[in-house]
Write an enzyme that holds these catalytic residues in place. Sequence first.
Site, PDB file in Angstrom:
ATOM      1  N   CYS A   5     -27.718   9.421  31.299  1.00  0.00           N
ATOM      2  CA  CYS A   5     -28.234  10.153  32.466  1.00  0.00           C
ATOM      3  C   CYS A   5     -28.688   9.387  33.709  1.00  0.00           C
ATOM      4  O   CYS A   5     -28.982   8.201  33.662  1.00  0.00           O
ATOM      5  CB  CYS A   5     -29.388  11.035  32.051  1.00  0.00           C
ATOM      6  SG  CYS A   5     -29.041  12.036  30.630  1.00  0.00           S
ATOM      7  N   GLY A  33     -23.551  10.149  34.369  1.00  0.00           N
ATOM      8  CA  GLY A  33     -23.452  11.377  33.589  1.00  0.00           C
ATOM      9  C   GLY A  33     -22.574  12.393  34.264  1.00  0.00           C
ATOM     10  O   GLY A  33     -22.751  12.677  35.448  1.00  0.00           O
ATOM     11  N   ASN A 108     -34.036  10.271  31.669  1.00  0.00           N
ATOM     12  CA  ASN A 108     -32.959   9.329  31.351  1.00  0.00           C
ATOM     13  C   ASN A 108     -33.444   8.478  30.189  1.00  0.00           C
ATOM     14  O   ASN A 108     -34.471   7.815  30.312  1.00  0.00           O
ATOM     15  CB  ASN A 108     -32.667   8.458  32.575  1.00  0.00           C
ATOM     16  CG  ASN A 108     -31.717   7.301  32.291  1.00  0.00           C
ATOM     17  OD1 ASN A 108     -31.693   6.342  33.031  1.00  0.00           O
ATOM     18  ND2 ASN A 108     -30.943   7.385  31.235  1.00  0.00           N
ATOM     19  N   GLY A 109     -32.705   8.511  29.089  1.00  0.00           N
ATOM     20  CA  GLY A 109     -33.091   7.720  27.926  1.00  0.00           C
ATOM     21  C   GLY A 109     -33.133   8.582  26.688  1.00  0.00           C
ATOM     22  O   GLY A 109     -32.657   9.723  26.701  1.00  0.00           O
ATOM     23  N   TYR A 246     -22.269  -2.930  31.727  1.00  0.00           N
ATOM     24  CA  TYR A 246     -21.350  -1.820  31.969  1.00  0.00           C
ATOM     25  C   TYR A 246     -21.930  -0.669  32.769  1.00  0.00           C
ATOM     26  O   TYR A 246     -21.268  -0.124  33.645  1.00  0.00           O
ATOM     27  CB  TYR A 246     -20.885  -1.277  30.604  1.00  0.00           C
ATOM     28  CG  TYR A 246     -20.151   0.039  30.660  1.00  0.00           C
ATOM     29  CD1 TYR A 246     -18.799   0.075  30.990  1.00  0.00           C
ATOM     30  CD2 TYR A 246     -20.803   1.237  30.395  1.00  0.00           C
ATOM     31  CE1 TYR A 246     -18.123   1.286  31.046  1.00  0.00           C
ATOM     32  CE2 TYR A 246     -20.138   2.448  30.449  1.00  0.00           C
ATOM     33  CZ  TYR A 246     -18.797   2.468  30.773  1.00  0.00           C
ATOM     34  OH  TYR A 246     -18.136   3.656  30.841  1.00  0.00           O
ATOM     35  N   SER A 287     -14.420  -1.259  35.102  1.00  0.00           N
ATOM     36  CA  SER A 287     -15.550  -1.989  34.521  1.00  0.00           C
ATOM     37  C   SER A 287     -15.288  -3.483  34.352  1.00  0.00           C
ATOM     38  O   SER A 287     -16.220  -4.276  34.348  1.00  0.00           O
ATOM     39  CB  SER A 287     -15.929  -1.353  33.189  1.00  0.00           C
ATOM     40  OG  SER A 287     -14.803  -1.277  32.345  1.00  0.00           O
TER      41      SER A 287
HETATM   42  P1  AMP Z   1     -13.587   1.573  22.952  1.00  0.00           P
HETATM   43  O1  AMP Z   1     -12.249   2.090  23.194  1.00  0.00           O
HETATM   44  O2  AMP Z   1     -14.407   2.505  22.082  1.00  0.00           O
HETATM   45  O3  AMP Z   1     -13.634   0.172  22.441  1.00  0.00           O
HETATM   46  O4  AMP Z   1     -14.357   1.594  24.342  1.00  0.00           O
HETATM   47  C1  AMP Z   1     -14.396   0.463  25.144  1.00  0.00           C
HETATM   48  C2  AMP Z   1     -14.411   0.884  26.576  1.00  0.00           C
HETATM   49  O5  AMP Z   1     -15.493   1.787  26.814  1.00  0.00           O
HETATM   50  C3  AMP Z   1     -14.599  -0.306  27.493  1.00  0.00           C
HETATM   51  O6  AMP Z   1     -13.564  -0.242  28.447  1.00  0.00           O
HETATM   52  C4  AMP Z   1     -15.952  -0.106  28.142  1.00  0.00           C
HETATM   53  O7  AMP Z   1     -15.869  -0.338  29.526  1.00  0.00           O
HETATM   54  C5  AMP Z   1     -16.298   1.330  27.885  1.00  0.00           C
HETATM   55  N1  AMP Z   1     -17.694   1.501  27.439  1.00  0.00           N
HETATM   56  C6  AMP Z   1     -18.520   0.621  26.890  1.00  0.00           C
HETATM   57  N2  AMP Z   1     -19.723   1.162  26.604  1.00  0.00           N
HETATM   58  C7  AMP Z   1     -19.674   2.441  26.990  1.00  0.00           C
HETATM   59  C8  AMP Z   1     -20.591   3.538  26.976  1.00  0.00           C
HETATM   60  N3  AMP Z   1     -21.795   3.430  26.481  1.00  0.00           N
HETATM   61  N4  AMP Z   1     -20.158   4.709  27.485  1.00  0.00           N
HETATM   62  C9  AMP Z   1     -18.940   4.845  27.965  1.00  0.00           C
HETATM   63  N5  AMP Z   1     -18.019   3.860  27.997  1.00  0.00           N
HETATM   64  C10 AMP Z   1     -18.367   2.666  27.523  1.00  0.00           C
END
Ligand code: AMP
Length: 461
Positions: A5, A33, A108-109, A246, A287
């Site tokens: 959030c 969010g 948020n949290g 991130y 990212s």
């Molecule tokens: P995965 O496919 O599950 O390994 O997701 C990795 C990707 O999700 C990476 O490209 C990150 O930039 C992104 N990512 C990492 N942490 C989060 C998060 N908490 N929420 C959403 N996306 C994330």
Amino acid sequence: MREACGVYGIYSYDGDHLAKPTYYGLFSLQHRGQESAGIFTSDGQKFRGKVGMGLVNVVFNSEEDLKDFTGNIAIGHVRYSTTGSSVIANAQPIIVESKFGPIALGHNGNLINTDELRSELPDYKFKSTTDSEVIAALLANSPENDFEAALTATLKKCRGAFSLVIMTLDKLIGVRDQHGIRPLSVGKMNQAYVIASETCGLDVVGADFVRDVAAGEMVIIDKNGLQSKTWSRGEKEALCVFEFIYFARPDSLLGGRSFHDVRVNLGKYLAKEQPAEAEMVIAVPDSGIPASMGYASEEKIPYSEGMIKNRYIGRTFIQPSQIMRDIGVKLKLNPIRDAIRGRKIVVIDDSIVRGTTSRQIVRMLRDNGAREVHMRISSPPILCPCFYGIDTATRSELIAANLSVEGIRKYIEADSLGYLSLKSLVKATNLPQDRLCLACLNGEYPVKAPERMQSLKLAGF
Ligand code: AMP
Ligand code: SF4
């Protein structure tokens, strides 16, 4: 609930149309969010506003929608969540009635003692399943007769992560939890104070950054100006390191430095620790971009755009099922064939959670003619789940909790894989290690979660 959030608030001394700047503020926090959004205003007599499902510009899709929300105080919220909780009842700000008049709250949290707190109010009719409503209900039902005393007593009961914006008929309040796990900043413009999860929310309305709200601090803004109160002292600070890796927008600032700057340095350290024999550096957009620029400059390998992101799709992580996640990556990213074909590529991303994204990206690059694909990650492996509001999955879903780096390399089908060390990550943040939460990377939780919550998140282990 697992939400990360964005919260926003404005108190103006000379305007009474704050819904619009709040809308723009939320718009700039949209990355925090995308599930629901809401704005409420106060004119000293009553609250006006609404919440709805979807992006900010879907919930408020015309100026008409905002024009009736008058008043010199406003708060707003954008919500991020995962499977199961995507319902309007969980949208915020939450409104509760109390002996202090109506109270609006945006959170948020994530609290870790919600069940215990909920049991303090056995007769209260909760409308949602959020921990945020529990905070609002405790505040509204406090036996204290003074609002600030009621708020302090409520906050002292809460454990976990909470950056809050709270509005009463005549006050705007910003709160950060004992550990300062989630960020919260204060800004000032013309005749108004602004509170935002990140400084990009101040920039968009032309507010100057004043300072971050401190861990254990509340700022109370009313007709007498801004006062600060320390409601908790002496707890360990633990700002979430994932904000650096991130979550936060790269143009937001912390301690005077942009997250972009930190991420470029993450890339430079990554290049020193995990060099690769390659002809081109590309990023997983968006990212991985700052880190790949840092990596390329340190390794003296050219940086190129290698994939294009369709920016009109939310983060794939938000998609509720594995099937949607699989489709999501393809919908979202498309390679630039000519940049890739025949080359040895280093591809940089900020993190690997389940491994789905990396696996698909490696495949996509190979299918488009890459000769070699070397994956580099600008953070250490995620070994443990998060209890404080960032959805990094349960332990059984976390690939690094279940496989070695070599095992992950095989799974994602890369020619090589390298992660950044924890030491370099901490160095890049410019903060001492003991002021950061690093729990998902090293298992050292600043606030211990109750057994029940742990067994849910550690499931499969
Ligand atoms: P995965 O496919 O599950 O390994 O997701 C990795 C990707 O999700 C990476 O490209 C990150 O930039 C992104 N990512 C990492 N942490 C989060 C998060 N908490 N929420 C959403 N996306 C994330
Ligand atoms: Fe952030 Fe990880 Fe701590 Fe959660 S466990 S607050 S994601 S550093």
